[in-house]
Design an enzyme around this catalytic site. Structure first.
Site, PDB file in Angstrom:
ATOM      1  CB  CYS A 130      -0.894   0.023   1.232  1.00  0.00           C
ATOM      2  SG  CYS A 130      -2.008  -1.367   1.331  1.00  0.00           S
ATOM      3  CB  THR A 266      -5.368 -14.956 -11.338  1.00  0.00           C
ATOM      4  OG1 THR A 266      -4.818 -13.744 -10.806  1.00  0.00           O
ATOM      5  CG2 THR A 266      -6.025 -14.644 -12.672  1.00  0.00           C
TER       6      THR A 266
END
Length: 301
Positions: A130, A266
């Site tokens: 982040c 994914t």
């Protein structure tokens, strides 16, 4: 049948297969497809101290061998999680792990402290990719000092198993791993997404609203595998490997490179049953090769 049990510090997993944050919701979304208690752990979507709207659309784009995303950690905040989500997931018979994100060490620590109070959440995974709002937006996880500052702040207020998710967008990921280990991380998971871009040549603009996004999927697997191998040799704490894992063979490669457990991300979008298939495939490979336990192949190369 081979013993699939592994340990991430004090965290006991019935098998080494977990789900990657942001690809499996809160687990409930997949309960019609697989038995959730058949997994070693479920890492729920990213949670922040305050609610986040995320980035504007479009924020996902398919690429050759993978996908890009710039979702931006959309979530309703830790208090909403504690009050509304936790009661729905606390009795799932596996390790429910919360991915924690923030914009300052204090944000991370406060969010982690509130989750620490939840009896049936045995661990958190810190997303240190982040941006640091105090440092011009540079991600915490790209410097040893930044990564260490977050882990130190969280470790002071969080008392259960602490997994730190490492960014691959660095010069030497082993240095970052050693820095978070020194501040009290119980484990590291890697890799987070690689920064990438896709362009719509007809509209002459990025396919993503903010220009760039995180690349995941099979395309990143060789990079992820190399980094897991490097980090496993550099630290004494357990490593969790992820990045493009789609099959049991992929997972076994990560285990052999030094990962104690793996996460599937994914691939869940392509096949919602992939986690169970990988678990069973690992067991079948171990049986076929005369291995009594999955731990026999961890780091064997």
């Amino acid at each position: 049948m081979a013993d699939l049990k592994v340990n991430i510090g004090a965290l006991a997993l019935k098998n080494p297969v977990m789900t990657a944050s942001g690809t499996f919701g809160y687990g409930l979304e997949f309960q019609d497809f697989i038995p959730l208690d058949g997994l070693g752990g479920i890492i729920v979507k990213g949670t922040t101290l305050k609610p986040r709207e995320g980035n504007d659309y479009p924020r996902m784009a398919e690429t050759v061998g993978g996908m890009l995303n710039c979702v931006g950690l959309q979530n309703k905040g830790v208090d909403y999680f504690c009050e509304h989500i936790y009661p729905q997931i606390k009795d799932i018979d596996t390790n429910m792990i919360v991915n924690v994100s923030g914009s300052s060490p204090e944000d991370y620590a406060e969010c982690a402290a509130r989750i620490d109070a939840l009896e049936k959440i045995p661990a958190i995974e810190l997303n240190i990719s982040c941006p640091n709002v105090r440092d011009g937006g540079m991600a915490f996880g790209v410097t040893c000092q930044g990564a260490a500052s977050v882990v130190k702040a969280v470790r002071e207020r969080y008392h259960k198993v602490l997994i730190v998710k490492l960014s691959p967008n660095v010069t030497n990921i082993a240095d970052i791993a050693r820095a978070v280990e020194a501040e009290g991380a119980d484990s590291v998971s890697l890799i987070n997404t690689l920064m990438g871009m896709a362009i719509d040549i007809e509209r002459r603009r990025s396919q993503l609203s903010i220009g760039t996004g995180g690349l995941s999927g099979p395309a990143v697997k060789p990079v992820a595998l190399r980094m897991v191998w490097q980090v496993a040799k550099a630290v004494k704490i357990p490593v969790v490997g992820l990045g493009g894992i789609c099959t049991a063979e992929d997972a076994i490669e990560f285990l052999m490179a030094g990962a104690t457990a793996i996460e599937i991300g994914t691939a869940n979008f392509l096949d919602p049953t992939v986690t169970i298939k990988v678990r069973d495939g690992i067991a079948a490979w171990l049986d076929a090769h005369g291995c009594g336990s999955v731990t026999e192949i961890v780091g064997c190369i």
